[in-house]
Design a protein around this motif. Structure first.
Motif, PDB file in Angstrom:
ATOM      1  N   ASN A  12       0.558  -1.007  -0.126  1.00 22.30           N
ATOM      2  CA  ASN A  12       0.173  -0.130  -0.305  1.00 22.30           C
ATOM      3  C   ASN A  12       1.400   1.502   0.224  1.00 22.30           C
ATOM      4  OD1 ASN A  12      -1.238  -2.072   2.099  1.00 22.30           O
ATOM      5  ND2 ASN A  12      -2.644  -1.102   1.080  1.00 22.30           N
ATOM      6  N   GLU A  13       0.200   2.327  -0.287  1.00 17.40           N
ATOM      7  CA  GLU A  13       1.056   3.737  -0.869  1.00 17.40           C
ATOM      8  C   GLU A  13       2.292   3.576  -1.335  1.00 17.40           C
ATOM      9  OE1 GLU A  13      -0.670   5.230   0.696  1.00 17.40           O
ATOM     10  OE2 GLU A  13      -2.168   4.426   2.213  1.00 17.40           O
ATOM     11  N   ALA A  14       2.630   2.532  -2.486  1.00 21.19           N
ATOM     12  CA  ALA A  14       3.171   2.437  -3.358  1.00 21.19           C
ATOM     13  C   ALA A  14       4.418   1.979  -2.300  1.00 21.19           C
ATOM     14  CB  ALA A  14       3.001   3.628  -4.751  1.00 21.19           C
ATOM     15  N   LEU A  15       4.872   1.481  -1.026  1.00 18.78           N
ATOM     16  CA  LEU A  15       5.545   1.412  -0.888  1.00 18.78           C
ATOM     17  C   LEU A  15       6.900   0.080  -1.246  1.00 18.78           C
ATOM     18  CD1 LEU A  15       4.878   2.045   2.792  1.00 18.78           C
ATOM     19  CD2 LEU A  15       6.334   3.360   1.699  1.00 18.78           C
ATOM     20  N   LYS A  16       7.991   0.441  -1.341  1.00 20.63           N
ATOM     21  CA  LYS A  16       8.878  -1.405  -1.556  1.00 20.63           C
ATOM     22  C   LYS A  16       9.159  -1.550   0.116  1.00 20.63           C
ATOM     23  CE  LYS A  16       9.082  -0.123  -5.803  1.00 20.63           C
ATOM     24  NZ  LYS A  16       8.320  -1.214  -7.009  1.00 20.63           N
ATOM     25  N   LEU A  17       9.039  -2.419   0.336  1.00 24.39           N
ATOM     26  CA  LEU A  17       8.829  -3.591   1.167  1.00 24.39           C
ATOM     27  C   LEU A  17       9.850  -4.367   1.377  1.00 24.39           C
ATOM     28  CD1 LEU A  17       8.188  -3.216   4.947  1.00 24.39           C
ATOM     29  CD2 LEU A  17       6.651  -4.952   4.056  1.00 24.39           C
ATOM     30  N   ILE A  18      11.118  -4.399   1.992  1.00 24.41           N
ATOM     31  CA  ILE A  18      12.181  -6.287   1.842  1.00 24.41           C
ATOM     32  C   ILE A  18      11.779  -6.585   3.268  1.00 24.41           C
ATOM     33  CG2 ILE A  18      14.559  -6.737   2.271  1.00 24.41           C
ATOM     34  CD1 ILE A  18      15.083  -3.603   1.315  1.00 24.41           C
ATOM     35  N   GLN A  19      10.851  -8.040   2.749  1.00 22.11           N
ATOM     36  CA  GLN A  19      10.506  -8.793   4.451  1.00 22.11           C
ATOM     37  C   GLN A  19      11.488  -9.944   3.925  1.00 22.11           C
ATOM     38  OE1 GLN A  19       6.278  -8.069   4.390  1.00 22.11           O
ATOM     39  NE2 GLN A  19       6.020  -8.732   2.025  1.00 22.11           N
ATOM     40  N   LYS A  20      11.867 -10.769   5.269  1.00 24.10           N
ATOM     41  CA  LYS A  20      12.340 -12.149   5.184  1.00 24.10           C
ATOM     42  C   LYS A  20      11.167 -13.377   4.802  1.00 24.10           C
ATOM     43  CE  LYS A  20      15.010 -11.095   8.856  1.00 24.10           C
ATOM     44  NZ  LYS A  20      16.892 -10.824   8.317  1.00 24.10           N
ATOM     45  N   PRO A  38      -6.489   8.584  14.484  1.00 26.68           N
ATOM     46  CA  PRO A  38      -6.668  10.181  14.086  1.00 26.68           C
ATOM     47  C   PRO A  38      -5.261  10.872  13.475  1.00 26.68           C
ATOM     48  CG  PRO A  38      -7.622  10.075  15.778  1.00 26.68           C
ATOM     49  CD  PRO A  38      -7.284   8.718  15.388  1.00 26.68           C
ATOM     50  N   SER A  39      -5.010  11.100  12.125  1.00 25.13           N
ATOM     51  CA  SER A  39      -3.815  11.452  12.110  1.00 25.13           C
ATOM     52  C   SER A  39      -3.491  12.976  12.839  1.00 25.13           C
ATOM     53  CB  SER A  39      -3.651  12.496  10.589  1.00 25.13           C
ATOM     54  OG  SER A  39      -3.716  11.346   9.457  1.00 25.13           O
ATOM     55  N   ALA A  40      -1.392  13.176  13.318  1.00 24.99           N
ATOM     56  CA  ALA A  40      -1.611  14.221  14.226  1.00 24.99           C
ATOM     57  C   ALA A  40      -0.287  14.896  13.032  1.00 24.99           C
ATOM     58  CB  ALA A  40      -1.027  13.838  15.532  1.00 24.99           C
ATOM     59  N   PRO A  41      -0.752  15.349  11.885  1.00 22.38           N
ATOM     60  CA  PRO A  41       0.440  16.173  11.470  1.00 22.38           C
ATOM     61  C   PRO A  41       1.459  16.531  12.087  1.00 22.38           C
ATOM     62  CG  PRO A  41      -1.599  16.279   9.945  1.00 22.38           C
ATOM     63  CD  PRO A  41      -2.478  16.332  12.025  1.00 22.38           C
ATOM     64  N   GLY A  42       1.694  17.713  12.892  1.00 21.69           N
ATOM     65  CA  GLY A  42       2.770  17.952  13.741  1.00 21.69           C
ATOM     66  C   GLY A  42       2.697  17.190  14.791  1.00 21.69           C
ATOM     67  N   GLY A  43       3.128  15.474  14.694  1.00 23.64           N
ATOM     68  CA  GLY A  43       2.928  14.983  16.164  1.00 23.64           C
ATOM     69  C   GLY A  43       4.352  14.351  15.987  1.00 23.64           C
ATOM     70  N   ALA A  61       3.737   7.737   5.072  1.00 24.05           N
ATOM     71  CA  ALA A  61       4.175   7.582   3.639  1.00 24.05           C
ATOM     72  C   ALA A  61       2.547   8.566   3.511  1.00 24.05           C
ATOM     73  CB  ALA A  61       3.541   6.900   2.567  1.00 24.05           C
ATOM     74  N   ARG A  62       1.907   8.094   4.471  1.00 22.48           N
ATOM     75  CA  ARG A  62       0.514   9.178   4.005  1.00 22.48           C
ATOM     76  C   ARG A  62       0.378  10.851   5.345  1.00 22.48           C
ATOM     77  NH1 ARG A  62      -2.112   4.052   7.787  1.00 22.48           N
ATOM     78  NH2 ARG A  62      -2.665   3.041   5.934  1.00 22.48           N
ATOM     79  N   GLY A  63       1.396  11.131   5.709  1.00 20.82           N
ATOM     80  CA  GLY A  63       1.980  12.545   6.345  1.00 20.82           C
ATOM     81  C   GLY A  63       1.303  12.571   7.585  1.00 20.82           C
TER      82      GLY A  63
END
Length: 252
Positions: A12-20, A38-43, A61-63
């Motif tokens: 999701n969010e076009a993330l590249k994820l290395i996994q074992k 809930p988001s806290a963009p400045g937190g 990635a979502r901020g």
């Protein structure tokens, strides 16, 4: 560069994820946890037991937070989480710490934080068959801290009114709620997650507030799929599809 025991996935969010290849992999529980608070963009936030770092990476990635400290006790997974942050250009937002959550104090992160997230091991150390793969055993069993230790750490790290988000097993829900209250975290919102309308809950998401007043909102259940398991292809419910599309449980 990938190692022989690793694989690279796009999530999701076009993330590249290395996994074992032989480790626990990214699943629905991690995604839903990342979307629950809930988001806290400045937190600032802390993730306890980050594994590959996926929950922190999704939030970054979502901020959702300005800074996230991801904590992992296993040195090889802490290194992997740091590599994943670098791979996705998120190293400035996500800082990985190899540490035991039982030793954490707010001073380790420059003071109290706004949010703590956790996808703890679901099984007590004295129950179930331990996996021969140590990494999976640590991820599934409470070998480096039980749910009480996770809640105690969250209580120490959060500012007054800060939020603790946790994904957990329904059959051990009482253990989670009791541990939250013991450590000054008042459960405020809870959502049971079901595969479909005919299936029992497979997980539960809980939001607690440090120092919050008593009062719990038990939301309508989240059904992931419209069709029973025998019907293919399975279709997501409208609610689940919206959460996956927006990365949030909130309508607005």
């Amino acid at each position: 560069m990938l190692r022989e025991d690793e694989r690279l996935d796009t999530v999701n969010e076009a993330l590249k994820l290395i996994q074992k290849k032989d480790g626990l992999t990214y699943g629905t529980d991690a995604f839903l946890l990342s979307a629950y608070l809930p988001s806290a963009p400045g937190g600032r936030a802390v993730e306890l037991g980050c594994g590959t770092g996926i929950v922190s990476l999704l939030c970054a990635a979502r901020g959702q937070y300005a800074q996230i400290n991801a904590v992992e006790v296993q040195a090889d997974f802490a290194e992997l989480a740091a590599r994943n942050a670098e791979l996705n250009g998120l190293s400035e937002k996500v800082t990985v710490h190899c540490a035991d959550l039982r030793d954490l104090r707010a001073a380790d992160f420059g003071g109290e934080v706004d949010a703590v997230l956790a996808n703890p091991p679901y099984m007590r150390a004295d129950t179930g068959k331990l996996n021969r793969n140590d990494a999976k055993a640590i991820a599934r069993h409470e070998l480096f801290g039980g749910i009480g230790d996770f809640c105690a750490a969250a209580g120490r790290l959060l500012r007054w009114g800060g939020r603790f988000g946790c994904v957990w097993r329904p059959d051990r829900l009482i253990d989670l709620l009791a541990a939250m209250r013991k450590h000054g975290l008042e459960p405020k919102r809870m959502t049971a997650v079901h595969g479909d309308a005919s299936a029992p809950a497979s997980m539960v998401l809980v939001e607690a507030r440090r120092g919050g007043a008593p009062g719990l909102i038990y939301t309508p259940p989240l059904l992931l799929y419209r069709d029973p398991p025998a019907v293919t292809p399975r279709m997501m419910t409208e609610q689940a599809a919206r959460i996956y599309a927006t990365g949030s449980f909130l309508e607005n």
